[in-house]
Design a protein around this motif. Structure first.
Motif, PDB file in Angstrom:
ATOM      1  N   ASP A   1      43.082  44.356  51.099  1.00 37.10           N
ATOM      2  CA  ASP A   1      43.742  45.584  50.655  1.00 37.10           C
ATOM      3  C   ASP A   1      42.771  46.740  50.789  1.00 37.10           C
ATOM      4  O   ASP A   1      41.624  46.655  50.342  1.00 37.10           O
ATOM      5  CB  ASP A   1      44.197  45.474  49.198  1.00 37.10           C
TER       6      ASP A   1
ATOM      7  N   SER B   1      41.727  50.801  50.135  1.00 31.68           N
ATOM      8  CA  SER B   1      41.970  51.950  49.257  1.00 31.68           C
ATOM      9  C   SER B   1      41.402  53.187  49.929  1.00 31.68           C
ATOM     10  O   SER B   1      40.215  53.229  50.243  1.00 31.68           O
ATOM     11  CB  SER B   1      41.267  51.763  47.911  1.00 31.68           C
TER      12      SER B   1
ATOM     13  N   HIS C   1      45.274  56.477  47.927  1.00 31.14           N
ATOM     14  CA  HIS C   1      45.333  55.508  46.827  1.00 31.14           C
ATOM     15  C   HIS C   1      44.654  56.005  45.563  1.00 31.14           C
ATOM     16  O   HIS C   1      44.852  55.465  44.493  1.00 31.14           O
ATOM     17  CB  HIS C   1      44.694  54.187  47.248  1.00 31.14           C
ATOM     18  N   PHE C   2      43.797  56.978  45.716  1.00 30.19           N
ATOM     19  CA  PHE C   2      43.154  57.559  44.528  1.00 30.19           C
ATOM     20  C   PHE C   2      42.759  59.002  44.849  1.00 30.19           C
ATOM     21  O   PHE C   2      42.644  59.377  46.016  1.00 30.19           O
ATOM     22  CB  PHE C   2      41.927  56.742  44.092  1.00 30.19           C
TER      23      PHE C   2
ATOM     24  N   ILE D   1      37.528  53.589  40.567  1.00 27.69           N
ATOM     25  CA  ILE D   1      37.783  53.298  41.988  1.00 27.69           C
ATOM     26  C   ILE D   1      37.250  51.902  42.326  1.00 27.69           C
ATOM     27  O   ILE D   1      37.917  51.110  42.992  1.00 27.69           O
ATOM     28  CB  ILE D   1      37.133  54.363  42.899  1.00 27.69           C
TER      29      ILE D   1
ATOM     30  N   LYS E   1      39.405  49.162  40.531  1.00 27.60           N
ATOM     31  CA  LYS E   1      40.758  48.996  41.082  1.00 27.60           C
ATOM     32  C   LYS E   1      40.729  48.435  42.502  1.00 27.60           C
ATOM     33  O   LYS E   1      41.608  47.655  42.881  1.00 27.60           O
ATOM     34  CB  LYS E   1      41.505  50.337  41.035  1.00 27.60           C
ATOM     35  N   ALA E   2      39.703  48.827  43.297  1.00 31.92           N
ATOM     36  CA  ALA E   2      39.620  48.332  44.679  1.00 31.92           C
ATOM     37  C   ALA E   2      39.598  46.806  44.683  1.00 31.92           C
ATOM     38  O   ALA E   2      40.206  46.162  45.535  1.00 31.92           O
ATOM     39  CB  ALA E   2      38.382  48.885  45.374  1.00 31.92           C
TER      40      ALA E   2
ATOM     41  N   VAL F   1      43.178  45.129  42.634  1.00 32.07           N
ATOM     42  CA  VAL F   1      44.446  45.027  43.372  1.00 32.07           C
ATOM     43  C   VAL F   1      44.418  43.826  44.321  1.00 32.07           C
ATOM     44  O   VAL F   1      45.458  43.231  44.630  1.00 32.07           O
ATOM     45  CB  VAL F   1      44.798  46.318  44.152  1.00 32.07           C
TER      46      VAL F   1
ATOM     47  N   ASN G   1      36.642  55.410  52.097  1.00 33.53           N
ATOM     48  CA  ASN G   1      37.604  54.376  52.418  1.00 33.53           C
ATOM     49  C   ASN G   1      37.003  53.043  51.987  1.00 33.53           C
ATOM     50  O   ASN G   1      35.851  52.763  52.292  1.00 33.53           O
ATOM     51  CB  ASN G   1      37.789  54.417  53.943  1.00 33.53           C
TER      52      ASN G   1
ATOM     53  N   SER H   1      37.629  48.920  51.792  1.00 33.56           N
ATOM     54  CA  SER H   1      38.467  47.794  52.188  1.00 33.56           C
ATOM     55  C   SER H   1      37.871  46.504  51.637  1.00 33.56           C
ATOM     56  O   SER H   1      36.728  46.172  51.924  1.00 33.56           O
ATOM     57  CB  SER H   1      38.556  47.746  53.704  1.00 33.56           C
TER      58      SER H   1
ATOM     59  N   SER I   1      53.347  45.740  43.612  1.00 29.59           N
ATOM     60  CA  SER I   1      52.444  46.832  43.971  1.00 29.59           C
ATOM     61  C   SER I   1      53.230  48.029  44.490  1.00 29.59           C
ATOM     62  O   SER I   1      52.788  49.164  44.377  1.00 29.59           O
ATOM     63  CB  SER I   1      51.421  46.374  45.007  1.00 29.59           C
TER      64      SER I   1
ATOM     65  N   ASP J   1      52.245  50.332  41.933  1.00 27.66           N
ATOM     66  CA  ASP J   1      50.960  50.269  41.233  1.00 27.66           C
ATOM     67  C   ASP J   1      51.040  49.544  39.883  1.00 27.66           C
ATOM     68  O   ASP J   1      50.190  49.749  39.021  1.00 27.66           O
ATOM     69  CB  ASP J   1      50.367  51.674  41.025  1.00 27.66           C
TER      70      ASP J   1
END
Ligand code: ADP
Ligand code: MG
Length: 326
Positions: free
Chosen positions: A43, A45, A50-51, A60, A63-64, A67, A125, A127, A218, A267
């Motif tokens: 996933d 972000s 996304h933020f 950040i 949550k990265a 999720v 970014n 990932s 999500s 979310d």
């Protein structure tokens, strides 16, 4: 100026618990336990998508990873490893330290080893690739819901979307006065749900023995339950009144905006799953044991498609779910 390798050493290298070779070589080595399948998911972000660019870096980082853990939970997998590919516009060590703190707080809570990644310069970014294990053949898929199964959701839906709408200034919540304790209004809980979601890891594991299909929410309930129904060739009708949500949403069910937060906001990172009626008692016991509310919202039917109802009327929403290209 610290080098890329200094940054990796400082912010992304921690002792591991179940990894043969971790950060520092060309690749990591992991040993998958006997009788288990490797479960893998990624996933990304993206700042601005996304933020918010100026979001709290701790959140950040949390949550990265969170999720991604949610995807493992939805598969009934035990999360074990993660890799982190990150593009940074500049080196800001205060930002990195807080990002790393949030990321590893989540990693520690769910016993995950960060075993590798990539660090480059570019638009912010993040990932994460996540890996876990599930006994061979026991993963919770989307395609195996059965006709007449109950449909359940964990926790409450719509809070994160409500929090986001508030932060974007789209809605002005009552009692939103500076200095007020927002916990009583549900606002603080909504912002927390958005910024610091807690993936339902333990629930996902327990559902291996209970659920016939599972997905994490999500993109919103309609979109994600829609995926289960489509993959399983089934349908369902859900009543808005039955969807678990916080009081602030419950008391505004006739508001079109609020309807979309609950049904299509996204979310949420709750689990939506199907199970035979014979599992009702087991699920209610599990709910008590894990101290997570789990609500039965509908059952599957032969009529293909998903219909949302409100006050016994078909509901047409402003939007059906979150879609980056929609
Ligand atoms: P290579 O050039 O061989 O791809 P790198 O120089 O990119 O290797 O990375 C060196 C090591 O640091 C590798 O083990 C890689 O997996 C790890 N690594 C790089 N960036 C991160 C990161 N953000 N988080 C965790 N590990 C990282
Ligand atoms: Mg590299």
């Amino acid at each position: 100026m610290p080098s890329e390798f200094d940054l990796i050493q400082r912010y992304f290298t921690k002792p591991t618990h179940h990894t043969a070779l971790s950060v520092g070589d060309d690749a990591a080595l992991v040993t998958v336990s006997d009788g288990m399948q490797l479960v893998v998911s990624t996933d990304m972000s993206v700042a601005g998508t996304h933020f918010f660019h100026d979001a709290v870096p701790y959140d950040i980082g949390w949550k990265a990873l969170a999720v991604n853990v949610s995807d493992m939970a939805a598969m009934g997998a035990q999360t074990k490893w993660a890799t982190l590919a990150i593009a940074l516009p500049e080196i800001d060590e205060n930002w990195l330290a807080e990002f790393s703190r949030g990321f590893f707080a989540c990693a520690e809570q769910f016993n995950i080893d960060l075993i590798g990644g990539d660090t480059t310069k570019g638009a912010l970014n993040i990932s994460v690739t996540i890996m876990g294990e599930v006994p061979i053949g026991k993963a919770l898929k989307r395609s195996s819901a059965q006709l007449g199964d109950d449909i359940w959701v964990s926790g409450t839906l719509g809070s994160a979307a409500l929090g986001l709408a508030h932060l974007q200034g789209k809605i002005k919540l009552e009692n939103d006065v500076a200095g007020l304790d927002h916990s009583s209004t549900g606002l603080q809980a909504s912002i927390h749900a958005l910024c610091r979601p807690i993936p339902r890891a333990a629930l996902g594991l327990a559902l291996r023995a209970i659920a016939t299909s599972c997905i994490d929410i999500s993109d919103g309930l309609l979109a994600d339950l829609g995926h289960i129904l489509k993959a399983s060739n089934l349908g369902a009708s859900i009543d808005l009144e039955k969807i678990p949500c916080i009081e602030m949403l419950k008391s505004n069910l006739d508001n079109a905006e609020f309807q979309t937060y609950i049904l299509a906001g996204g979310d949420d990172y709750e689990l939506c799953f199907t199970a035979p009626q014979s599992k009702r008692e087991a699920i209610n016991n599990l709910s008590k044991q894990l101290n997570i509310s789990i609500t039965r919202i509908a059952s599957t039917r032969m009529d293909i498609g998903l219909q949302a109802m409100f006050n016994n009327k078909n509901l047409t929403l402003l939007k059906q779910g979150f879609d980056h290209f929609g």
